[in-house]
Write a protein that holds these residues in place. Structure first.
Motif, mmCIF file in Angstrom:
data_model
loop_
_atom_site.group_PDB
_atom_site.id
_atom_site.type_symbol
_atom_site.label_atom_id
_atom_site.label_comp_id
_atom_site.label_asym_id
_atom_site.label_seq_id
_atom_site.Cartn_x
_atom_site.Cartn_y
_atom_site.Cartn_z
ATOM 1 N N SER A 287 -9.105 101.894 6.519
ATOM 2 C CA SER A 287 -8.170 101.523 5.454
ATOM 3 C C SER A 287 -8.950 101.285 4.164
ATOM 4 N N LEU A 288 -9.373 102.374 3.546
ATOM 5 C CA LEU A 288 -10.091 102.270 2.281
ATOM 6 C C LEU A 288 -9.067 102.230 1.147
ATOM 7 N N GLY A 289 -9.022 101.108 0.446
ATOM 8 C CA GLY A 289 -8.032 100.944 -0.620
ATOM 9 C C GLY A 289 -8.677 100.803 -1.986
ATOM 10 N N THR A 345 -11.775 98.568 -1.717
ATOM 11 C CA THR A 345 -11.619 97.532 -0.704
ATOM 12 C C THR A 345 -11.514 98.157 0.685
ATOM 13 N N GLN A 346 -11.607 97.314 1.711
ATOM 14 C CA GLN A 346 -11.576 97.783 3.089
ATOM 15 C C GLN A 346 -10.650 96.919 3.935
ATOM 16 N N ASP A 347 -10.425 97.383 5.163
ATOM 17 C CA ASP A 347 -9.638 96.631 6.124
ATOM 18 C C ASP A 347 -10.385 95.325 6.469
ATOM 19 N N PRO A 348 -9.732 94.167 6.547
ATOM 20 C CA PRO A 348 -8.293 93.972 6.461
ATOM 21 C C PRO A 348 -7.776 93.633 5.063
ATOM 22 N N VAL A 349 -8.698 93.436 4.093
ATOM 23 C CA VAL A 349 -8.241 93.006 2.777
ATOM 24 C C VAL A 349 -7.370 94.078 2.121
ATOM 25 N N SER A 350 -7.648 95.360 2.359
ATOM 26 C CA SER A 350 -6.852 96.421 1.754
ATOM 27 C C SER A 350 -5.409 96.376 2.250
ATOM 28 N N LYS A 351 -5.229 96.014 3.518
ATOM 29 C CA LYS A 351 -3.870 95.897 4.060
ATOM 30 C C LYS A 351 -3.163 94.679 3.478
ATOM 31 N N GLN A 352 -3.901 93.583 3.337
ATOM 32 C CA GLN A 352 -3.296 92.371 2.794
ATOM 33 C C GLN A 352 -2.909 92.548 1.333
ATOM 34 N N ILE A 353 -3.740 93.279 0.593
ATOM 35 C CA ILE A 353 -3.464 93.493 -0.828
ATOM 36 C C ILE A 353 -2.157 94.246 -1.030
ATOM 37 N N GLU A 354 -1.827 95.130 -0.120
ATOM 38 C CA GLU A 354 -0.579 95.881 -0.258
ATOM 39 C C GLU A 354 0.640 94.970 -0.243
ATOM 40 N N ARG A 355 0.484 93.791 0.346
ATOM 41 C CA ARG A 355 1.607 92.841 0.417
ATOM 42 C C ARG A 355 1.535 91.779 -0.679
ATOM 43 N N MET A 356 0.491 91.814 -1.504
ATOM 44 C CA MET A 356 0.302 90.798 -2.532
ATOM 45 C C MET A 356 0.948 91.184 -3.857
ATOM 46 N N SER A 357 1.256 90.180 -4.655
ATOM 47 C CA SER A 357 1.735 90.399 -6.015
ATOM 48 C C SER A 357 0.533 90.647 -6.917
ATOM 49 N N PRO A 358 0.744 91.238 -8.109
ATOM 50 C CA PRO A 358 -0.377 91.439 -9.037
ATOM 51 C C PRO A 358 -1.129 90.154 -9.344
ATOM 52 N N ASN A 359 -0.413 89.050 -9.476
ATOM 53 C CA ASN A 359 -1.069 87.776 -9.786
ATOM 54 C C ASN A 359 -1.938 87.308 -8.624
ATOM 55 N N GLU A 360 -1.461 87.479 -7.400
ATOM 56 C CA GLU A 360 -2.238 87.087 -6.227
ATOM 57 C C GLU A 360 -3.510 87.933 -6.103
ATOM 58 N N ILE A 361 -3.384 89.215 -6.426
ATOM 59 C CA ILE A 361 -4.549 90.094 -6.372
ATOM 60 C C ILE A 361 -5.584 89.664 -7.408
ATOM 61 N N LEU A 384 -2.858 97.853 -10.522
ATOM 62 C CA LEU A 384 -2.375 98.942 -9.677
ATOM 63 C C LEU A 384 -3.088 98.871 -8.331
ATOM 64 N N LYS A 385 -2.464 99.370 -7.290
ATOM 65 C CA LYS A 385 -3.075 99.307 -5.960
ATOM 66 C C LYS A 385 -2.609 100.486 -5.107
ATOM 67 N N THR A 386 -3.399 100.783 -4.081
ATOM 68 C CA THR A 386 -3.023 101.828 -3.137
ATOM 69 C C THR A 386 -1.989 101.288 -2.152
ATOM 70 N N GLU A 387 -1.277 102.203 -1.503
ATOM 71 C CA GLU A 387 -0.248 101.839 -0.530
ATOM 72 C C GLU A 387 -0.388 102.670 0.746
ATOM 73 N N TRP A 388 -1.609 103.070 1.086
ATOM 74 C CA TRP A 388 -1.786 104.015 2.191
ATOM 75 C C TRP A 388 -1.336 103.463 3.536
ATOM 76 N N ASN A 389 -1.509 102.174 3.773
ATOM 77 C CA ASN A 389 -1.116 101.620 5.070
ATOM 78 C C ASN A 389 0.391 101.552 5.223
ATOM 79 N N ASN A 390 1.090 101.315 4.120
ATOM 80 C CA ASN A 390 2.552 101.277 4.150
ATOM 81 C C ASN A 390 3.162 102.665 4.083
#
Length: 463
Positions: A287-289, A345-361, A384-390
């Motif tokens: 999960s390379l994000g 970024t990498q797993d698991p942070v890349s997966k978590q980032i997909e669920r975060m708001s811009p402010n949280e990131i 901006l962020k990737t959404e590959w896991n979703n």
């Protein structure tokens, strides 16, 4: 609704297959794409402050600069802007704005050599990269400085995790040290987006073909190759197509789905042969994000091409937090004079980032960016962020070697042989060597399958 060749997927591999067939006179082909867009895992978005600059959320670099056909075509056409971002770099840690790399980089080479030597012993089973580093450090700690002990393994972790997109405690040391291949030549960062590189290949097909022979929003749900003379493809909408040959370029993360209730499940009749079906669980995806921060102005060193952020922890358990994971940050100010930073970024942070708001990131990365800032840190106006896991059609980024899985070249050999002479596979993960997982690997695989089909048709015609 019969075609000479049906191609599943309109990414680089699919377009290259169709383009080579078309140039050879094989024009009765059809591309079926499940998405509402072309490009597969290639995706670009223009920078807000300069539309001539783009951020890529898939491929970023031309790898293998001395033997990359996509790079050669781009240079010949002159329509792709690129930058060699292998100049000045800085290692950053939580307790040091600039870690002295010369003090431990030689140890990284030693760990690499040690890893290769370790697996020369046939009695050594596969272990994780983290375990192998621990074995090396335990054996040689009396010969190492405090700085080398502290940072060397974190640098190994950084390069491993930000290449495969998986944690080093799950990454196969055998894959990393025994199979690991060197790229041939420098890596050139694409500044105006890989969509231009993709368009160069798409332009090999006439507009009429693009309009009528590429079907978007067309999901394949059933592949029937029981008839030895042709292949039948059925879509989720109930459309049925037949072809003499089929080339499947869907990512293996989708092909390995074995749950019939899954919306992206593809049913094969007959089931895939054992040599392929038994190998599918071995096809692991990382999960390379990417995260893009756009700022109004630059407040960091403008001449540094890359910032290598070293983690303060050895594990990434729990919710993502600053300094928990290594990060590679590309400086767009140095590359394109745009005040933006792109973080890998990498797993698991890349997966978590997909669920975060811009402010949280931003809260996650602000302490890191503040460490190498040279002026007042300002909040980005866009994140901006990737959404590959979703993304149901990707489910990761690209293949990654986990502990105990088959070697990459073995997997590639199976996929390159296809199901039969009429059912073939293409894609970045079906090419062995340094192009594996790269855009030009997808290009090579499409070239390979077009060549195979043309040769097979020629043989059959003689018979």
């Amino acid at each position: 609704m019969h075609y000479s060749v049906i191609i599943i997927g309109a990414g680089m591999a699919g377009i290259k297959t169709a383009g080579d067939l078309y140039k050879a006179g094989e024009k009765n082909t059809l591309i079926l794409e499940a998405r509402d867009r072309l490009g597969g895992r290639l995706k670009s978005e223009k920078a807000t402050l300069n539309p001539e600059v783009s951020y890529d959320f898939g491929a970023l670099w031309f790898h293998d600069g001395l033997q990359n056909p996509l790079f050669e075509k781009a240079k010949k056409l002159g329509n792709v802007n690129y930058f060699y971002d292998d100049g000045k770099y800085v290692y950053v840690s939580e307790d040091c704005k600039e870690v002295p790399a010369w003090d431990y980089e030689r140890i990284i080479k030693d760990i690499d050599t040690f890893g290769q030597m370790y697996f020369q012993d046939p009695n050594h089973e596969d272990i994780s990269v983290r375990e192998l580093c621990s074995i090396y450090l335990e054996k040689h700690k009396s010969e190492l400085t405090e700085t080398q002990l502290k940072y060397a393994q974190q640098v190994v972790r950084l390069w491993l995790e930000l290449w495969d997109g998986i944690l080093w405690e799950y990454a196969s040391a055998k894959h990393a040290f025994l199979w690991g291949v060197e790229h041939v030549g420098r890596n050139a960062y694409v500044k105006n987006g890989y969509r231009t590189v993709y368009q160069n290949e798409l332009d090999e097909l006439p507009q009429k073909y693009q309009k009528h022979n590429i079907l978007l929003n067309t999901q394949v749900t059933h592949i029937d190759y029981s008839d030895k003379s042709n292949v039948t493809v059925t879509t989720s909408a109930g459309a049925v197509f037949t072809a003499d040959y089929l080339v499947v370029t869907a990512p293996m993360s989708v092909l390995r789905i074995d749950d019939a209730s899954d919306a992206q499940f593809i049913r094969w009749s007959p089931p895939l042969p054992a040599r392929i079906a038994n190998m599918m669980p071995e096809c692991e995806y990382g999960s390379l994000g990417k995260v893009v921060f756009e700022f109004e102005r630059c407040f960091w060193p403008e001449d540094v091409h890359r910032f290598y952020v070293l983690a303060s922890e050895l594990s990434a358990e729990g919710s993502a937090r600053p300094w928990q994971n290594p990060t590679l940050i590309v400086n767009y100010k140095a590359m394109s004079n745009v005040p933006s930073l792109v973080c890998l970024t990498q797993d698991p942070v890349s997966k978590q980032i997909e669920r975060m708001s811009p402010n949280e990131i931003w809260q996650l990365f602000e302490p890191i960016i503040s460490q190498f800032a040279t002026g007042k840190v300002e909040k980005p106006f866009n994140v901006l962020k990737t959404e590959w896991n979703n993304d149901p059609w990707i489910r990761g980024s690209y293949s990654a070697g986990r502990v105990g899985t088959q070697m990459t070249d073995d997997i590639c050999a199976v996929m390159a042989n296809g199901v039969s002479n009429r059912v073939r596979f293409a894609g970045a993960e079906t090419m062995e060597g340094p192009s594996n997982g790269c855009a030009h690997g997808a290009f090579y695989s499409g070239e390979r399958e077009a060549r195979f089909i043309l040769k097979h048709k020629k043989v059959n015609a003689k018979i």
